[in-house]
Design a protein around this motif. Structure first.
Motif, mmCIF file in Angstrom:
data_model
loop_
_atom_site.group_PDB
_atom_site.id
_atom_site.type_symbol
_atom_site.label_atom_id
_atom_site.label_comp_id
_atom_site.label_asym_id
_atom_site.label_seq_id
_atom_site.Cartn_x
_atom_site.Cartn_y
_atom_site.Cartn_z
ATOM 1 N N VAL A 119 0.840 -1.198 0.000
ATOM 2 C CA VAL A 119 0.000 0.000 0.000
ATOM 3 C C VAL A 119 0.880 1.255 0.000
ATOM 4 O O VAL A 119 1.809 1.360 0.795
ATOM 5 C CB VAL A 119 -0.928 0.004 1.236
ATOM 6 C CG1 VAL A 119 -1.662 1.325 1.362
ATOM 7 C CG2 VAL A 119 -1.905 -1.160 1.143
ATOM 8 N N ALA B 57 -4.044 4.481 -0.701
ATOM 9 C CA ALA B 57 -4.951 4.824 0.387
ATOM 10 C C ALA B 57 -5.938 5.905 -0.050
ATOM 11 O O ALA B 57 -7.113 5.880 0.314
ATOM 12 C CB ALA B 57 -4.149 5.299 1.594
ATOM 13 N N TRP C 180 -8.596 4.462 -2.346
ATOM 14 C CA TRP C 180 -9.449 3.617 -1.519
ATOM 15 C C TRP C 180 -10.519 4.469 -0.842
ATOM 16 O O TRP C 180 -11.695 4.128 -0.808
ATOM 17 C CB TRP C 180 -8.604 2.887 -0.470
ATOM 18 C CG TRP C 180 -9.408 1.999 0.438
ATOM 19 C CD1 TRP C 180 -10.116 2.376 1.545
ATOM 20 C CD2 TRP C 180 -9.615 0.599 0.279
ATOM 21 N NE1 TRP C 180 -10.740 1.291 2.103
ATOM 22 C CE2 TRP C 180 -10.447 0.184 1.339
ATOM 23 C CE3 TRP C 180 -9.163 -0.345 -0.653
ATOM 24 C CZ2 TRP C 180 -10.838 -1.151 1.495
ATOM 25 C CZ3 TRP C 180 -9.559 -1.666 -0.490
ATOM 26 C CH2 TRP C 180 -10.387 -2.054 0.575
ATOM 27 N N GLU C 181 -10.093 5.608 -0.311
ATOM 28 C CA GLU C 181 -11.034 6.527 0.331
ATOM 29 C C GLU C 181 -12.114 6.979 -0.654
ATOM 30 O O GLU C 181 -13.299 7.040 -0.314
ATOM 31 C CB GLU C 181 -10.303 7.761 0.859
ATOM 32 C CG GLU C 181 -9.590 7.547 2.182
ATOM 33 C CD GLU C 181 -10.570 7.145 3.281
ATOM 34 O OE1 GLU C 181 -11.641 7.766 3.385
ATOM 35 O OE2 GLU C 181 -10.255 6.184 4.018
ATOM 36 N N ALA D 40 -3.896 -1.359 6.404
ATOM 37 C CA ALA D 40 -4.539 -0.141 5.909
ATOM 38 C C ALA D 40 -6.049 -0.279 5.825
ATOM 39 O O ALA D 40 -6.776 0.659 6.130
ATOM 40 C CB ALA D 40 -3.969 0.229 4.541
ATOM 41 N N PHE D 41 -6.538 -1.448 5.430
ATOM 42 C CA PHE D 41 -7.967 -1.550 5.087
ATOM 43 C C PHE D 41 -8.755 -2.572 5.909
ATOM 44 O O PHE D 41 -9.935 -2.783 5.655
ATOM 45 C CB PHE D 41 -8.119 -1.854 3.585
ATOM 46 C CG PHE D 41 -7.324 -0.925 2.705
ATOM 47 C CD1 PHE D 41 -7.378 0.456 2.885
ATOM 48 C CD2 PHE D 41 -6.496 -1.417 1.701
ATOM 49 C CE1 PHE D 41 -6.634 1.319 2.091
ATOM 50 C CE2 PHE D 41 -5.748 -0.563 0.903
ATOM 51 C CZ PHE D 41 -5.813 0.807 1.100
ATOM 52 N N LYS E 40 -4.997 8.395 8.379
ATOM 53 C CA LYS E 40 -5.825 7.281 7.919
ATOM 54 C C LYS E 40 -4.964 6.424 7.028
ATOM 55 O O LYS E 40 -4.351 6.937 6.093
ATOM 56 C CB LYS E 40 -6.971 7.842 7.070
ATOM 57 C CG LYS E 40 -8.315 7.814 7.758
ATOM 58 C CD LYS E 40 -9.393 8.215 6.783
ATOM 59 C CE LYS E 40 -10.465 9.061 7.460
ATOM 60 N NZ LYS E 40 -11.156 9.928 6.545
ATOM 61 N N GLY E 41 -4.909 5.153 7.317
ATOM 62 C CA GLY E 41 -4.234 4.208 6.421
ATOM 63 C C GLY E 41 -2.841 4.630 6.000
ATOM 64 O O GLY E 41 -2.490 4.484 4.843
ATOM 65 N N THR F 134 -1.619 7.600 5.804
ATOM 66 C CA THR F 134 -1.523 8.942 5.235
ATOM 67 C C THR F 134 -1.909 9.970 6.287
ATOM 68 O O THR F 134 -2.929 9.827 6.956
ATOM 69 C CB THR F 134 -2.480 9.083 4.034
ATOM 70 O OG1 THR F 134 -2.118 8.117 3.061
ATOM 71 C CG2 THR F 134 -2.384 10.463 3.410
#
Ligand SMILES: Nc1nc2c(ncn2[C@@H]2O[C@H](COP(=O)(O)OP(=O)(O)O)[C@@H](O)[C@H]2O)c(=O)[nH]1
Ligand SMILES: [Mg+2]
Length: 714
Positions: free
Chosen positions: A111, A116, A119-120, A153-154, A648-649, A651
């Motif tokens: 990732v 990321a 994905w968001e 991350a997810f 988040k993830g 980032t």
């Protein structure tokens, strides 16, 4: 050319971090499915979805590019997208016509920052996500590490449905964890696997991975759970149905392994898409913009406005015709091409549609489907399909079209604010005439370009998402429109204001034979709140200045304020109260009172503690966590005020207010501070007082620059 019903359509946006191999994988999928006769390569400019000359020159995708192939009686529309931070809005826009995101991740890096981010985007749209860990043939590719980074991350819904056989240059194929069969390939071959038994050394791992998959699929489904506990497994057909459903409902994010460049496992990726990705018909009802919601649903048959609102628009041939334009190409060679998704109804060649966004009629001649840059004519396109049409007169990205009698409006796309701005100047006189025309053409296909004139500094400005974005525009201007330009850092539009009160007297008197000139006024000046501009209060009672001369006093003040007091920048946020004055029966006129106003203004400024104001930008920066510390330190040195931080993830997103003067080269600076892994956007927030230590420097520089313009007192 055949047409396809929505149940046989799969629309997939290929998204992910730049260099994860999206364009190469798309090429391999197209080749394996027989849509091309040669495996296109990014490195020699032959990839189907990377045909634009700017993309070939830079060996990277800049714009979303649709292509398609047929597999297992289905048409798979693949939209290849850029993964570079400043072109990521293209990936976001490409998700709108898709029912699933094919998220491509590099087998070595796992990732990354833009993984990321996209994905968001998909998560915001509640869009099913299918992950391909690609480039598994590379040195140091590592499936466990990639899986771990994906889970970190997810979350735990990330679960492998393939296992790679072999790794790095010995990658030979994959195990399908649903059917528990193995498929092997030759490196760089035709992408069609040879079925065989699971290699002994993978048997145990495959068994455990299969069970983990079954357990996750059965989770929350009581019947499946019971079946699983009773029999220790779930029959294959039940598992397939349940997995399809779990993917559609975002309960599972399956992970596939492949090599695009080596064309390994691509037939299985295609199989996976036709079996498990949601069909175009399975898309949840599409939300519409509020105004037309009731009109769009149920062909107007519904009498219940409230419930029809919630239903939205179903993807179906029998619904009202509803098209959404998700991309536009406009260049001198290809012409003007609009890419659209048919959300409902069937669109036929030569039909006349209504553009609801612009209230114009558009003729759909040469209805076609696009394979990269090649258009194939079609007679009709069904609900759920993606197509293209040339030469629409005034349709742009984001527009809604359909049958005039049944208005439909999709919500518009929200584009990010531009991150950087340059002053743009034509190189020669000849370029000057072509510049605005060329830029306006480019803006038809790229809504992230802004071109405008700053009312205060009078410079022409061009704004975009980042340094490379502006470079692409400059290059297109040169190649397509033969226009050469020079870019400069824009001037900072400083302003001036006051911090104190004043009481001033302006008296203009001249006697030069014959008619004289006489104007006389007394004013009070006081500061007002930031952003309020200017207010003029007439407080004259009893006619000490005749009514008809009062506007002249105001005009004199306004004109003087525009020219500035300290450094030639406009004076704002102050109030003037005109409270007294006198006049002369013969010598008073408008000009004299204007002069008196101006003199009063300048005298008042002297007393009112004048000061400089500077524009403060609202900045949002996204960086991988490891850069957070250094980015915050850097913001401090730019006089930035940090307002918040969020991660988040992997980032970190930093929000801050920073003076514009400190952000002029931030695009290039952020790239070098983060090795190109950070991105940012900014917009004007408000004006604030320049710290005293900097004021003198700015005033001296401004005076030196506009020496000839500094006002000379008459
Ligand atoms: N070894 C290896 N290299 C790959 C693979 N897929 C892509 N590449 C290389 O990685 C680079 C980036 O690929 P590209 O498809 O442009 O990535 P994108 O930016 O995600 O579209 C190119 O030099 C490709 O040749 C793969 O499966 N294996
Ligand atoms: Mg690409």
């Amino acid at each position: 050319m055949k047409t396809y019903e929505s149940a046989n359509l799969r629309n997939v946006a290929v998204v992910g971090h730049s260099h994860s191999g999206k364009t190469s994988l798309t090429s391999a999928l197209l080749y394996t499915a027989g849509a091309t006769t040669r495996l296109g390569r990014v490195d020699d400019g032959s990839a189907m979805t990377s045909w634009d000359e700017e993309e070939i020159a830079r060996q990277m995708s800049i714009t979303a590019t649709p292509a398609f192939c047929e597999w297992d009686k289905c048409k798979i529309n693949l939209i290849d997208t850029p993964g570079f931070n400043m072109f990521l809005h293209e990936a976001k826009a490409a998700l709108i016509p898709a029912e699933a995101a094919l998220l491509v991740v590099d087998g070595v890096s796992g990732v990354e920052a833009m993984t990321a981010r996209v994905w968001e985007y998909a998560a915001e749209m509640e869009m099913p996500r299918i992950i391909v860990v690609n480039r598994m043939d590379r040195d140091r590719a590592d499936k466990d590490r990639a899986l771990e980074s994906l889970r970190n991350a997810f979350g735990r819904q990330v679960v492998p449905v393939f296992l790679p056989i072999g790794t790095e240059r010995n990658l030979t194929g994959v195990v399908d964890l649903v059917t528990m069969k193995a498929y092997t390939y030759s490196m760089g071959g035709n992408g069609k696997g040879k079925e065989g038994p699971i290699p002994a050394e993978l048997a145990e791992e495959a068994k455990q991975a299969h069970e983990a998959l079954v357990e996750l699929v059965a989770e929350g489904k009581d019947e499946l759970m019971e079946e699983f506990f009773e029999k220790g497994t779930i029959p294959e057909d039940h598992l397939i149905t349940a997995l399809h459903e779990a993917i559609r409902e975002d309960r599972i994010f399956p992970v596939l392994f492949a090599s695009g460049l080596g064309n390994i496992a691509t037939d299985h990726v295609l199989d996976f898409l036709t079996t498990y990705a949601p069909t175009a018909a399975e898309r949840p009802a599409v939300k519409l913009a509020a105004v037309h919601e009731a009109a769009a649903s149920g062909n107007g048959a519904s009498s219940n406005g409230g419930s029809s609102k919630a239903e939205g628009l179903k993807v179906s041939d029998s619904g009202p015709l509803a098209l959404y334009v998700f991309k536009t190409i406009s260049d001198p060679f290809a012409g003007h091409i609009s890419f659209f998704k048919v959300f409902s109804g069937v669109v036929k060649n030569d039909a006349t549609l209504h553009n609801f966004t612009r209230n114009t009629a558009e003729k759909f001649s040469h209805l076609s489907i696009m394979q990269g840059k090649t258009a194939t004519p079609v007679a009709e396109l069904h609900a759920g399909d993606i197509g293209a049409v040339a030469k629409l007169k005034g349709t742009l990205t984001g527009d809604s079209l359909g049958d005039k009698a049944k208005p439909i409006q999709f919500p518009g796309v929200i584009f990010p604010e531009p991150a950087i701005t340059f002053a743009i100047e034509p190189k020669t006189r000849a370029d000057e005439d072509k510049l605005a025309n060329g830029l306006h053409k480019l803006m038809e296909e790229d809504q992230m370009v802004r071109f405008f004139r700053d009312g205060q500094t009078k410079e022409f400005l061009i704004a975009g998402t980042g340094q490379q974005h502006i470079e692409v525009i400059v290059s297109k201007l040169k190649k397509r429109y033969h226009t050469e330009v020079v870019l400069k850092a824009p001037k900072v539009p400083y302003r001036e204001t006051i911090r104190g009160r004043a009481d001033a007297h302006g008296r203009h008197k001249k006697q030069s034979g014959g008619h004289g000139q006489f104007g006389d006024c007394k004013i009070k000046m006081e500061p007002m709140q930031r952003g309020t501009g200017f207010e003029f209060v007439n407080d004259i009672f009893g006619g000490s200045i005749p009514k008809n001369f009062i506007p002249a006093v105001e005009k004199g003040i306004v004109e003087a304020a525009e020219r500035g007091y300290l450094a030639g920048y406009p004076v704002v946020d102050f109030k003037v109260i005109l409270y007294a004055g006198s006049y002369h029966e013969v010598d008073s006129n408008e000009i004299s009172f204007k002069m008196a106003g101006r003199l009063a203004f300048r005298q008042a400024m002297e007393q009112a503690k004048p000061t400089l104001l500077e524009p403060i930008m609202q900045v949002e920066i996204s960086i991988p966590d490891e850069f957070a510390g250094s980015i915050m330190g850097d913001l401090n040195s730019r006089r930035g005020r940090i307002q918040g931080m969020d991660n988040k993830g992997g980032t970190t997103v930093v929000k801050a207010e920073v003076p514009m003067a400190e952000m002029l080269s931030y695009g290039a600076d952020l790239t070098s501070m983060t090795q190109g892994r950070g991105s940012f956007s900014m917009e004007m927030a408000h004006y604030d007082i320049v710290p005293a230590a900097l004021q003198d420097k700015i005033i001296a520089a401004a005076k030196a620059e506009r020496g000839e313009m500094v006002e000379v007192e008459e």
